[in-house]
Design an enzyme around this catalytic site. Structure first.
Site, PDB file in Angstrom:
ATOM      1  N   GLN A  45      46.511  -9.387  77.881  1.00 37.02           N
ATOM      2  CA  GLN A  45      46.012  -8.001  77.852  1.00 37.02           C
ATOM      3  C   GLN A  45      47.103  -7.002  77.486  1.00 37.02           C
ATOM      4  OE1 GLN A  45      42.983  -6.884  77.992  1.00 37.02           O
ATOM      5  NE2 GLN A  45      41.885  -8.689  78.725  1.00 37.02           N
ATOM      6  N   SER A  69      46.687 -14.248  73.393  1.00 38.96           N
ATOM      7  CA  SER A  69      45.326 -14.603  72.985  1.00 38.96           C
ATOM      8  C   SER A  69      44.950 -13.822  71.735  1.00 38.96           C
ATOM      9  CB  SER A  69      44.370 -14.262  74.142  1.00 38.96           C
ATOM     10  OG  SER A  69      43.053 -14.456  73.737  1.00 38.96           O
ATOM     11  N   GLY A  70      44.514 -14.540  70.681  1.00 37.07           N
ATOM     12  CA  GLY A  70      44.205 -13.887  69.406  1.00 37.07           C
ATOM     13  C   GLY A  70      43.060 -12.890  69.476  1.00 37.07           C
ATOM     14  N   CYS A 102      32.150 -13.078  86.183  1.00 30.78           N
ATOM     15  CA  CYS A 102      32.753 -14.391  85.950  1.00 30.78           C
ATOM     16  C   CYS A 102      32.108 -14.986  84.706  1.00 30.78           C
ATOM     17  CB  CYS A 102      32.622 -15.295  87.167  1.00 30.78           C
ATOM     18  SG  CYS A 102      30.944 -15.722  87.572  1.00 30.78           S
TER      19      CYS A 102
END
Ligand code: PLP
Length: 375
Positions: free
Chosen positions: A173, A193-194, A319
């Site tokens: 993030q 993360s891409g 979730c």
């Protein structure tokens, strides 16, 4: 800002839409031909070039060496790969479930009411472990996905090094939202993360910043220098590299417009719904994230109502099954009773990504504040 037919998207922390230029280069490469980077012929060599180029872009963005970047399928896989090399991991209570689950740790750093990790508590844990001669990994995220609160990662690194520990940071993030400079912050490992920066989902990276000897989790054909076997996701890798190249060109402070929109919405909500509780707004926070709760409204209900009103937002506590559970982050921050009530509104990570979508209007944010107040 996406307005996919009928709904205004304010869930960029969940995923960022694939950027137009990234998409174009991926399609052009798909049209180019069949590429398996392990092949030694023309097409294979082209694939190798793509991988090297993408690594160089990502490495330059975070100021490390290309050879330290290992491509995986996701930040989650990167974390699992790294953690499989350690038996003793200290984590914070607000980590993403990927870290909490993969570490299986019961050595948990507490956080304060603002969602910032307690450095003194980390020192207590480090002292306890100092008698233990085994390799210890400390894992603290750079930016929390629910609150957007920036963690004191430099302090974590300095303190952990004092006790001879290695440090990992989940920066899924953080990339594109804060400056990451691995020459300044002496981290051993970083995960990325891409799809959080405008590449497609299905591509991530583990940055082994000091080139430690790690054991792979996935064995096979020896791709990624033996660290992650399996034919490379060349299209995803290309996309990740292109998205990183866009961020690389980003001027130093490219968050003003995003910050303006987030604060505009925040102020409107304060005005029309004074009972709303805001989280993490007294400490350093990334510019795109707003986490709120109403004392009387469960998050799942608010989420459904906002969805009906054509706003795609997230519950802070969603979730993977799409069901709402209690937010472990808010619970850790001491908000036991509000932990099921939170709503996360996340804008594009920065002004570059904001500009690549349709700009959201302040009128639309006025409508959102009013819908929230009506709930
Ligand atoms: N870490 C954080 C802080 C995240 O927000 C996410 C995704 O939401 C992940 C890890 C997992 O990333 P990925 O989807 O690449 O597995």
């Amino acid at each position: 800002m996406i307005k996919a037919n009928t709904s205004t998207y304010l869930d960029y922390n969940a995923t960022v839409p694939t950027l137009g230029t990234v998409k174009k280069s991926m399609i052009a490469f798909m049209d180019f031909g069949p590429v398996n980077a392990s092949s030694v012929h023309f097409y294979g060599r082209k694939g190798k070039n793509v991988i090297e180029h993408a690594k160089a872009n990502i490495a330059e963005l975070i100021n490390t060496k290309s050879e330290n970047v290992i491509f995986t399928s996701s930040a989650t896989e990167s974390i699992n790969l790294l953690f499989s090399n350690f038996n003793n991991i200290i984590v914070s209570s607000i980590e993403h479930l990927a870290v909490l689950s993969a570490s299986k740790s019961d050595q948990i750093i507490s956080v304060n009411k603002n969602g910032v990790i307690d450095i003194e508590n980390l020192e207590v844990l480090l002292k306890k472990n100092s008698k233990n001669k085994k390799n210890i990994l400390v894992s603290v995220m750079w930016v929390n996905n629910e609150t957007g609160v920036v963690q004191p990662i430099e302090d974590v690194v300095k303190l952990s090094k004092k006790y001879g520990c290695l440090v990992h940071c989940d920066a899924a993030q953080a990339l594109g939202k804060v400056k990451i400079d691995l020459k300044k912050v002496d981290l051993d490992f970083l995960t990325l993360s891409g799809h959080k920066i405008g590449a497609p989902a299905g591509i991530g990276a583990l940055v082994n910043n000091k080139n430690f000897n790690l054991n792979p989790q996935i064995l096979g054909g020896g791709q990624e220098k033996g660290m992650r076997a399996g034919t490379e996701n060349i299209i995803g890798i290309l996309g990740f590299g292109e998205a990183a190249a866009i961020l690389k060109k980003m001027p130093e402070y490219s968050y003003e417009k995003v910050n303006f929109l987030r604060d505009y919405l925040s102020n409107k909500i304060k005005l029309v719904s004074p009972e709303t509780v805001f989280f993490g707004n007294n400490v350093e926070r990334v510019n795109n994230t707003l986490l709120i709760a109403s004392p009387n409204i469960p998050g799942d209900l608010a989420l459904m109502k906002l969805d009906i009103d054509a706003f795609s937002v997230s519950s802070g506590s969603a979730c993977s099954s799409g069901k709402i559970s209690q937010s472990h982050v808010l619970k850790a921050m001491g908000y036991e009773t509000l932990a099921s009530n939170s709503i996360r509104l996340s804008f594009p990570p920065n002004d570059i990504i904001l500009a690549s979508d349709n700009l959201i209007t302040t009128e639309e944010l006025d409508r959102l504040a009013q819908c929230w107040s009506n709930i």
